[in-house]
Design a protein around this motif. Structure first.
Motif, PDB file in Angstrom:
ATOM      1  N   VAL A 220      10.372  -4.401  -0.475  1.00 20.53           N
ATOM      2  CA  VAL A 220      11.209  -5.330  -1.221  1.00 20.53           C
ATOM      3  C   VAL A 220      10.270  -6.235  -1.995  1.00 20.53           C
ATOM      4  O   VAL A 220       9.346  -6.828  -1.431  1.00 20.53           O
ATOM      5  CB  VAL A 220      12.103  -6.164  -0.274  1.00 20.53           C
ATOM      6  CG1 VAL A 220      12.897  -7.187  -1.050  1.00 20.53           C
ATOM      7  CG2 VAL A 220      13.021  -5.266   0.522  1.00 20.53           C
ATOM      8  N   ASN A 221      10.465  -6.309  -3.323  1.00 20.55           N
ATOM      9  CA  ASN A 221       9.640  -7.173  -4.152  1.00 20.55           C
ATOM     10  C   ASN A 221      10.525  -7.856  -5.188  1.00 20.55           C
ATOM     11  O   ASN A 221      11.745  -7.832  -5.086  1.00 20.55           O
ATOM     12  CB  ASN A 221       8.494  -6.385  -4.803  1.00 20.55           C
ATOM     13  CG  ASN A 221       8.985  -5.236  -5.645  1.00 20.55           C
ATOM     14  OD1 ASN A 221      10.155  -5.182  -6.042  1.00 20.55           O
ATOM     15  ND2 ASN A 221       8.103  -4.306  -5.930  1.00 20.55           N
ATOM     16  N   ASN A 222       9.921  -8.462  -6.193  1.00 17.07           N
ATOM     17  CA  ASN A 222      10.683  -9.203  -7.199  1.00 17.07           C
ATOM     18  C   ASN A 222      11.545  -8.299  -8.066  1.00 17.07           C
ATOM     19  O   ASN A 222      12.468  -8.777  -8.724  1.00 17.07           O
ATOM     20  CB  ASN A 222       9.741 -10.020  -8.092  1.00 17.07           C
ATOM     21  CG  ASN A 222       9.136 -11.177  -7.338  1.00 17.07           C
ATOM     22  OD1 ASN A 222       9.702 -11.632  -6.349  1.00 17.07           O
ATOM     23  ND2 ASN A 222       7.985 -11.653  -7.788  1.00 17.07           N
TER      24      ASN A 222
END
Length: 183
Positions: free
Chosen positions: A172-174
């Motif tokens: 999960v990232n930006n």
């Protein structure tokens, strides 16, 4: 009654210009071929079922041939059809076995042998000097290695047996999209 409704549709279809949708009209590149338009050599290792000669960018070059009568640009004409090289995704390993790492963690983890084997020399020395961080570090490392959270230090994957499950991490990232109902 139904025949009268279909007659105007058939007349309008007959007035359309004739178009041919043959493969020769399209400009095909070897990268854009669909599955079924080419056949690749089997480049798998019979023991691990992984693709051989995998590069650090996690792709391997495999020799492929197009089906009879199909030619794509950037290829050479072979004995059975058009030959080309296709980049396929693969699992990059450096030869470190998951089974060996787990066994070292169980039996010699208090001496740091598992961390030395994986390439984490500083943590291996710390575990050696502290008797596996008083055996708590040995237990934690066994869990981390068995669940494949800790892998080889160079970022490669373990060599796995044919029936050994390989875990894949989800990130999960930006750029991860969350649906409003999930929040």
């Amino acid at each position: 009654m139904k025949q009268h409704l279909l007659l105007p549709i058939l007349i309008s279809l007959a007035q359309l210009p004739a178009t041919s949708w043959s493969i020769e009209d399209k400009e095909l590149t070897c990268k854009n071929l669909e599955v079924g338009q080419y056949v690749c050599d089997d480049a798998r290792d019979p023991e691990t079922q992984e693709i051989k000669n995998c590069h650090k960018n996690r792709t391997a070059s495999v020799r492929c041939e197009t089906v009879a009568g199909l030619q794509c640009d950037g290829s050479q004409l072979g004995p059975n059809g058009t030959e080309f090289q296709k980049e396929v995704p693969c699992v990059y390993t450096n030869g470190k076995s998951h089974r060996t790492a787990v066994l070292l963690s169980i039996f010699l983890g208090m001496l740091g042998a598992d961390r030395f084997y994986l390439g984490y020399y500083a943590i291996g020395l710390l575990k050696f000097c502290t008797m596996g961080l008083l055996f708590v570090g040995q237990f934690v490392d066994f869990i981390l290695i068995a669940t494949q959270v800790v892998g080889p230090a160079d970022g490669s994957d373990y060599v796995m047996g044919y029936r050994t499950p390989r875990f894949s991490r989800m990130w999960v990232n930006n750029e991860t999209y969350f649906h409003s109902s999930d929040l």
